[in-house]
Write a protein that holds these residues in place. Structure first.
Motif, PDB file in Angstrom:
ATOM      1  N   LYS A   1      13.046 -21.713  41.402  1.00 44.62           N
ATOM      2  CA  LYS A   1      14.377 -22.315  41.488  1.00 44.62           C
ATOM      3  C   LYS A   1      14.904 -22.758  40.129  1.00 44.62           C
ATOM      4  N   CYS A   2      14.009 -23.096  39.213  1.00 41.79           N
ATOM      5  CA  CYS A   2      14.439 -23.572  37.895  1.00 41.79           C
ATOM      6  C   CYS A   2      13.471 -23.107  36.828  1.00 41.79           C
ATOM      7  N   ILE A   3      14.005 -22.600  35.719  1.00 41.63           N
ATOM      8  CA  ILE A   3      13.186 -22.187  34.576  1.00 41.63           C
ATOM      9  C   ILE A   3      13.711 -22.875  33.317  1.00 41.63           C
ATOM     10  N   THR A   4      12.794 -23.493  32.587  1.00 37.23           N
ATOM     11  CA  THR A   4      13.079 -23.994  31.251  1.00 37.23           C
ATOM     12  C   THR A   4      12.303 -23.138  30.269  1.00 37.23           C
ATOM     13  N   ALA A   5      12.993 -22.453  29.387  1.00 29.70           N
ATOM     14  CA  ALA A   5      12.345 -21.540  28.441  1.00 29.70           C
ATOM     15  C   ALA A   5      12.688 -21.950  27.012  1.00 29.70           C
ATOM     16  N   ARG A   6      11.670 -22.004  26.174  1.00 33.30           N
ATOM     17  CA  ARG A   6      11.842 -22.377  24.770  1.00 33.30           C
ATOM     18  C   ARG A   6      11.243 -21.301  23.868  1.00 33.30           C
ATOM     19  N   GLY A   7      11.917 -21.035  22.759  1.00 34.29           N
ATOM     20  CA  GLY A   7      11.314 -20.219  21.719  1.00 34.29           C
ATOM     21  C   GLY A   7      11.527 -18.729  21.814  1.00 34.29           C
ATOM     22  N   LEU A   8      12.489 -18.287  22.622  1.00 33.49           N
ATOM     23  CA  LEU A   8      12.714 -16.841  22.719  1.00 33.49           C
ATOM     24  C   LEU A   8      13.229 -16.244  21.411  1.00 33.49           C
ATOM     25  N   GLY A   9      13.754 -17.091  20.540  1.00 31.71           N
ATOM     26  CA  GLY A   9      14.256 -16.588  19.269  1.00 31.71           C
ATOM     27  C   GLY A   9      13.179 -16.371  18.222  1.00 31.71           C
ATOM     28  N   VAL A  10      11.941 -16.782  18.507  1.00 30.66           N
ATOM     29  CA  VAL A  10      10.883 -16.649  17.503  1.00 30.66           C
ATOM     30  C   VAL A  10       9.822 -15.627  17.917  1.00 30.66           C
ATOM     31  N   VAL A  11      10.057 -14.945  19.044  1.00 33.44           N
ATOM     32  CA  VAL A  11       9.075 -13.957  19.504  1.00 33.44           C
ATOM     33  C   VAL A  11       9.660 -12.557  19.368  1.00 33.44           C
ATOM     34  N   GLY A  12       8.803 -11.561  19.521  1.00 32.43           N
ATOM     35  CA  GLY A  12       9.226 -10.178  19.351  1.00 32.43           C
ATOM     36  C   GLY A  12      10.048  -9.646  20.510  1.00 32.43           C
ATOM     37  N   HIS A  13      10.595  -8.443  20.307  1.00 31.31           N
ATOM     38  CA  HIS A  13      11.456  -7.821  21.314  1.00 31.31           C
ATOM     39  C   HIS A  13      10.733  -7.618  22.642  1.00 31.31           C
ATOM     40  N   SER A  14       9.466  -7.235  22.596  1.00 24.90           N
ATOM     41  CA  SER A  14       8.750  -6.922  23.836  1.00 24.90           C
ATOM     42  C   SER A  14       8.622  -8.148  24.732  1.00 24.90           C
ATOM     43  N   LEU A  15       8.379  -9.315  24.135  1.00 27.56           N
ATOM     44  CA  LEU A  15       8.240 -10.540  24.926  1.00 27.56           C
ATOM     45  C   LEU A  15       9.602 -11.002  25.447  1.00 27.56           C
ATOM     46  N   ARG A  16      10.643 -10.816  24.642  1.00 28.90           N
ATOM     47  CA  ARG A  16      11.987 -11.154  25.133  1.00 28.90           C
ATOM     48  C   ARG A  16      12.371 -10.228  26.281  1.00 28.90           C
ATOM     49  N   ASP A  17      12.031  -8.952  26.166  1.00 28.12           N
ATOM     50  CA  ASP A  17      12.316  -8.005  27.249  1.00 28.12           C
ATOM     51  C   ASP A  17      11.558  -8.378  28.520  1.00 28.12           C
ATOM     52  N   LEU A  18      10.317  -8.841  28.366  1.00 25.10           N
ATOM     53  CA  LEU A  18       9.532  -9.273  29.520  1.00 25.10           C
ATOM     54  C   LEU A  18      10.198 -10.464  30.196  1.00 25.10           C
TER      55      LEU A  18
END
Length: 326
Positions: free
Chosen positions: A76-93
């Motif tokens: 129901k709720c997701i808090t996500a931090r740090g997507l700007g410091v990881v690679g494309h594959s993890l952002r795509d995941l």
């Protein structure tokens, strides 16, 4: 009677008493225990990709959402931090995991560093996050992508929206399939006249006629705005807000903050609060710069708000997250 024969209502009541870190063990009791515990376990997720030590666990969680439809539907709720410091594959995941969370209501997305490419594709499918109602981001460009066509009614953007971009962001909020009830944004301004122009566009905009809470920060070049002109602005703002009869919370800030001593600022903000109340008597919470007051629902007395609980520090959806997590 074996655990598998217990009524669902009793299992759910027992599950509510179990600490979150004990839920994996609770799920091993029986299939019915697993179904109920899994819903609670995945209802509220904290995906910390910024901290390398927590990134491995967060990545496993994302993989689970893409492979386990039951778990994905429970989110129901997701808090996500740090997507700007990881690679494309993890952002795509991460984006792939969001595609599976069709029941997601609230998304708090703090990139911390702007990624070199957009997080989401330019054209999102209509069934992407179809129930999203609350959105907290640092990058306002994400609002532009996620709000249209979704029932978003709670919006918070932490980064400053330039004056030239404000009209575009407000127009996008109009494309929500639900009226905006909670709005917290930071707007760049060059002076008092610019503040008033931006405020008028927000307060009189069609998407905001049913506002319940409004938190605005206006970022000005130094020095900070003196109290006398600020009080004039507050008087005008209160008059502009009088048609919004659903409004219950108002937070108004000009940055940089005034450097007056606390013994001077407190009575000044108290006087400003009383002026606003004379125009908007139905308000229940008023915040001006670093001071805020809350009306007690029983005694109707006004009491100070701790500074770490001010809207400039918190997302208004925070209390809802606690309820979702049981």
């Amino acid at each position: 009677m074996s655990p598998s024969q217990l009524p669902v209502e009793i299992v759910a009541s027992v599950c509510d008493l179990v600490a979150t870190h004990h839920l994996p063990g609770f799920m091993l009791v029986s299939k019915s225990f697993r179904c109920i515990a899994e819903k609670r376990l995945y209802a509220v997720l904290d995906v910390d990709l910024f901290d390398p030590q927590r990134r491995v666990r967060a990545t496993k969680c994302l993989h689970t959402l893409t492979q386990n439809p039951f778990a994905a539907e429970a989110v129901k709720c997701i808090t996500a931090r740090g997507l700007g410091v990881v690679g494309h594959s993890l952002r795509d995941l991460f984006v792939k995991a969001l595609e599976c969370t069709t029941g997601l209501l609230a998304l708090s997305l703090l990139l911390l560093v702007t990624p070199d490419t957009p997080l989401f594709p330019e054209h999102l499918p209509l069934d992407f996050l179809p129930r999203l109602s609350a959105l907290n981001v640092d990058d306002p460009d994400i609002l532009v992508q996620l709000v249209p066509g979704r029932p978003v009614n709670t919006v918070r953007a932490e980064d400053t929206i330039s004056g030239s971009s404000l009209d575009h962001v407000l127009a996008v909020l109009f494309l929500s399939t639900s009226s905006i009830q909670h709005l917290q944004i930071r707007v760049g301004a060059t002076g008092q006249r610019d503040i008033l122009a931006s405020f008028f566009r927000i307060a009189t905009g069609a998407p905001f006629r049913n506002l319940v809470s409004l938190g605005l920060q206006f970022v000005l070049p130094p020095p900070s705005l003196a109290w006398e002109p600020l009080q004039t602005l507050l008087d005008y703002m209160a008059s502009t807000l009088t048609p919004l009869h659903t409004l219950r919370t108002i937070s108004l800030i000009t940055l940089p903050d005034s450097m007056l001593p606390p013994d001077q600022i407190l009575p000044l903000t108290r006087g400003a609060m009383e002026m606003i109340l004379s125009r908007l008597p139905y308000l229940e919470r008023i915040e001006i710069r670093w001071h805020g007051w809350l009306r007690d629902p029983v005694t109707h007395e006004w009491t100070p708000i701790p500074q770490n609980k001010l809207l400039r520090r918190e997302w208004i959806f925070r209390d809802w997250i606690v309820k979702l997590g049981g």
